[in-house]
Design a protein around this motif. Structure first.
Motif, PDB file in Angstrom:
ATOM      1  N   ARG A  49       0.956  -1.254   0.113  1.00 16.50           N
ATOM      2  CA  ARG A  49       0.074  -0.120  -0.070  1.00 16.50           C
ATOM      3  C   ARG A  49       0.887   1.288   0.074  1.00 16.50           C
ATOM      4  NH1 ARG A  49      -2.936  -3.446   3.625  1.00 16.50           N
ATOM      5  NH2 ARG A  49      -4.818  -4.261   2.888  1.00 16.50           N
ATOM      6  N   ILE A  50       0.677   2.079  -1.034  1.00 17.49           N
ATOM      7  CA  ILE A  50       1.545   3.223  -1.040  1.00 17.49           C
ATOM      8  C   ILE A  50       0.473   4.710  -0.895  1.00 17.49           C
ATOM      9  CG2 ILE A  50       2.733   4.773  -2.605  1.00 17.49           C
ATOM     10  CD1 ILE A  50       4.228   2.168  -1.868  1.00 17.49           C
ATOM     11  N   GLU A  51       1.017   5.566  -0.036  1.00 13.63           N
ATOM     12  CA  GLU A  51       0.337   6.889  -0.015  1.00 13.63           C
ATOM     13  C   GLU A  51       0.904   7.883  -0.782  1.00 13.63           C
ATOM     14  OE1 GLU A  51      -0.872   8.130   3.849  1.00 13.63           O
ATOM     15  OE2 GLU A  51      -2.080   6.170   4.305  1.00 13.63           O
ATOM     16  N   LEU A  74      -3.725  -0.754  -8.367  1.00 17.12           N
ATOM     17  CA  LEU A  74      -5.020  -0.460  -7.938  1.00 17.12           C
ATOM     18  C   LEU A  74      -4.934   0.900  -7.278  1.00 17.12           C
ATOM     19  CD1 LEU A  74      -7.956  -0.992  -7.789  1.00 17.12           C
ATOM     20  CD2 LEU A  74      -7.435  -2.079  -5.424  1.00 17.12           C
ATOM     21  N   PHE A  75      -5.721   1.868  -7.941  1.00 14.24           N
ATOM     22  CA  PHE A  75      -5.955   3.342  -7.554  1.00 14.24           C
ATOM     23  C   PHE A  75      -7.081   3.639  -6.820  1.00 14.24           C
ATOM     24  CE2 PHE A  75      -2.966   3.154 -11.228  1.00 14.24           C
ATOM     25  CZ  PHE A  75      -1.771   3.902 -10.583  1.00 14.24           C
ATOM     26  N   ASP A  76      -7.150   4.515  -5.818  1.00 16.15           N
ATOM     27  CA  ASP A  76      -8.317   5.007  -5.292  1.00 16.15           C
ATOM     28  C   ASP A  76      -9.094   6.253  -5.974  1.00 16.15           C
ATOM     29  OD1 ASP A  76      -6.677   7.158  -4.740  1.00 16.15           O
ATOM     30  OD2 ASP A  76      -7.514   7.438  -2.780  1.00 16.15           O
ATOM     31  N   SER A  77      -8.290   6.358  -7.189  1.00 14.28           N
ATOM     32  CA  SER A  77      -9.017   7.638  -8.116  1.00 14.28           C
ATOM     33  C   SER A  77      -9.117   7.087  -9.758  1.00 14.28           C
ATOM     34  CB  SER A  77      -8.131   8.613  -8.186  1.00 14.28           C
ATOM     35  OG  SER A  77      -8.002   9.229  -6.893  1.00 14.28           O
ATOM     36  N   GLU A  78      -9.956   7.720 -10.385  1.00 11.41           N
ATOM     37  CA  GLU A  78     -10.143   7.281 -11.705  1.00 11.41           C
ATOM     38  C   GLU A  78      -8.991   7.651 -12.585  1.00 11.41           C
ATOM     39  OE1 GLU A  78     -13.327   7.681 -15.439  1.00 11.41           O
ATOM     40  OE2 GLU A  78     -13.864   8.255 -13.441  1.00 11.41           O
ATOM     41  N   LEU A  79      -8.582   6.858 -13.535  1.00 15.06           N
ATOM     42  CA  LEU A  79      -7.295   7.244 -14.294  1.00 15.06           C
ATOM     43  C   LEU A  79      -7.816   7.957 -15.670  1.00 15.06           C
ATOM     44  CD1 LEU A  79      -5.330   3.807 -14.079  1.00 15.06           C
ATOM     45  CD2 LEU A  79      -4.779   6.002 -12.928  1.00 15.06           C
ATOM     46  N   ALA A 142       7.938 -10.660  -8.473  1.00 18.41           N
ATOM     47  CA  ALA A 142       7.134  -9.419  -8.889  1.00 18.41           C
ATOM     48  C   ALA A 142       6.218  -9.108  -7.881  1.00 18.41           C
ATOM     49  CB  ALA A 142       6.510  -9.534 -10.006  1.00 18.41           C
ATOM     50  N   ASP A 143       5.897  -7.950  -7.674  1.00 17.47           N
ATOM     51  CA  ASP A 143       4.854  -7.298  -6.723  1.00 17.47           C
ATOM     52  C   ASP A 143       3.662  -7.703  -7.603  1.00 17.47           C
ATOM     53  OD1 ASP A 143       6.550  -6.125  -4.694  1.00 17.47           O
ATOM     54  OD2 ASP A 143       6.727  -4.399  -5.810  1.00 17.47           O
ATOM     55  N   PRO A 144       2.690  -8.575  -6.684  1.00 17.39           N
ATOM     56  CA  PRO A 144       1.345  -8.728  -7.415  1.00 17.39           C
ATOM     57  C   PRO A 144       0.300  -7.872  -7.499  1.00 17.39           C
ATOM     58  CG  PRO A 144       1.640 -10.064  -5.225  1.00 17.39           C
ATOM     59  CD  PRO A 144       3.115  -9.327  -5.485  1.00 17.39           C
ATOM     60  N   LEU A 145       0.364  -6.992  -6.348  1.00 16.98           N
ATOM     61  CA  LEU A 145      -0.627  -6.167  -6.096  1.00 16.98           C
ATOM     62  C   LEU A 145      -0.213  -4.933  -5.365  1.00 16.98           C
ATOM     63  CD1 LEU A 145      -3.655  -5.230  -6.337  1.00 16.98           C
ATOM     64  CD2 LEU A 145      -4.196  -6.468  -4.332  1.00 16.98           C
ATOM     65  N   LEU A 146      -0.314  -3.807  -5.880  1.00 17.08           N
ATOM     66  CA  LEU A 146       0.083  -2.517  -5.313  1.00 17.08           C
ATOM     67  C   LEU A 146      -1.094  -1.518  -5.138  1.00 17.08           C
ATOM     68  CD1 LEU A 146       2.587  -0.680  -4.484  1.00 17.08           C
ATOM     69  CD2 LEU A 146       2.712   0.221  -6.658  1.00 17.08           C
ATOM     70  N   GLU A 147      -1.595  -1.115  -3.957  1.00 11.97           N
ATOM     71  CA  GLU A 147      -2.778  -0.315  -3.794  1.00 11.97           C
ATOM     72  C   GLU A 147      -1.988   1.142  -3.639  1.00 11.97           C
ATOM     73  OE1 GLU A 147      -4.882  -1.678  -0.513  1.00 11.97           O
ATOM     74  OE2 GLU A 147      -5.532  -3.498  -1.478  1.00 11.97           O
TER      75      GLU A 147
END
Length: 320
Positions: A49-51, A74-79, A142-147
């Motif tokens: 998880r990245i802020e 995965l982002f918390d905002s629309e791309l 590999a990093d499978p999932l990054l939020e």
């Protein structure tokens, strides 16, 4: 064919278990303190998880990638899909840009240490308006999932991280206790194999794996012999490699055993004969944890060196 015991060397200094240390960082806060740079938070579930701070031009976020493995951001905002730019796009077999997700798979042509810059832009006008990722190629992981979070996270996500961190800390404590207990005894399954004692101590040997192994055409060394073994709680693979005299010495720095459905065994040690300038035959033993009913399907073994691109990939590894 070279005999398995053609190279004999002391193992007192080479069979020491690799002690895994973990640095766990988490906090629980109701405040909204702004950070000066992206803050990574690893969890025991394989999710990072990245802020990213609201200030402009945040630092690049490093992400591990590997040939043939999927990584999802995965982002918390629309791309803004038209604002997504990936350097070296032709070296990726998949780049899937969704409304709030990016999924990518590097092709087989990338090498360990290759770096690619990924820039994304967000559709709304909130800050920051963009984020930059540095994709770093690894031989096997590999990093499978990054939020990625641009807005203030809810308290529950911090609580979840705290639970995962406690579970990971407990797992590390148990692993360290097991490793300390083993140091006063012969060095596990790899120790028996390196001593030329398979078939003793409850070790079951398999038939010659060379009959069924698949080899990657990009392998750095030729495989001369290959055997697999199983004990009550461990499995191991022994390979004999040919290193030509005109080639720089090669030493295994890490190993991965991945199953057909993507599961990975926990590798506890990688042992190798001490290489010498005139040595053309190298023995490597990879030992991993496995219960009696586990590791029953074909596995892929990947070996890599510390500071170089040379790797070895062997498929269809079967354990007894």
């Amino acid at each position: 064919m070279c005999p398995v015991s053609s190279v004999d060397s002391p193992r007192s200094n080479n069979c020491l278990p690799r002690i895994v240390t973990a640095v766990l960082l988490f906090f629980l806060s109701g405040g909204g303190v702004a950070r000066a740079q992206p803050t990574p938070m690893s969890t025991g579930s394989g999710v990072r998880r990245i802020e990213v701070p609201p200030e402009s031009a945040p630092a690049s976020i490093e992400v591990s990638i590997s040939s043939g493995l999927s990584s999802t951001i995965l982002f918390d905002s629309e791309l803004a899909r038209e604002g997504v730019v990936l350097e070296g796009r032709e070296r990726f077999s998949l780049l899937d840009i969704g409304q709030t997700t990016i999924r990518l798979i590097p092709s087989e042509g990338i090498s360990s240490g290759d770096r690619f810059r990924l820039t994304v832009r967000f559709r709304d006008e909130a800050a920051p308006g963009s984020a930059t990722f540095l994709l770093v190629a690894h031989p096997a992981k590999a990093d499978p999932l990054l939020e990625v979070y641009r807005r203030k996270r809810g308290v529950e996500t911090y609580r979840e991280e705290a639970r995962e961190a406690r579970a990971e800390a407990q797992r590390c404590r148990e692993e360290n206790e097991r490793l300390r207990a083993e140091r006063s005894a012969p060095q596990g399954l790899a120790g028996l194999i390196s001593s030329g004692l398979p078939g003793t101590g409850g070790v079951e040997g398999s038939s010659d794996l060379l009959k069924t192994l698949s080899r990657s055409p990009s392998n750095a060394l030729l495989v001369r012999v290959a055997f697999s073994y199983r004990s009550a709680r461990r499995v191991a693979v022994e390979v004999g490699l040919h290193c030509p005299k005109d080639m720089p010495p090669w030493r295994a720095n890490g190993a991965m055993l991945r199953g057909k459905s993507g599961e990975e065994l926990n590798v506890v040690q990688v042992w190798q004969d001490t290489p010498a300038p005139s040595q053309e035959y190298i023995r490597v033993v990879v030992e991993a944890e496995a219960t009696p009913d586990a590791a029953r399907g074909p596995f892929t073994l990947k070996l890599w060196e510390a500071d170089g691109p040379r790797t070895i990939t062997l498929g269809n590894v079967i354990f007894p």
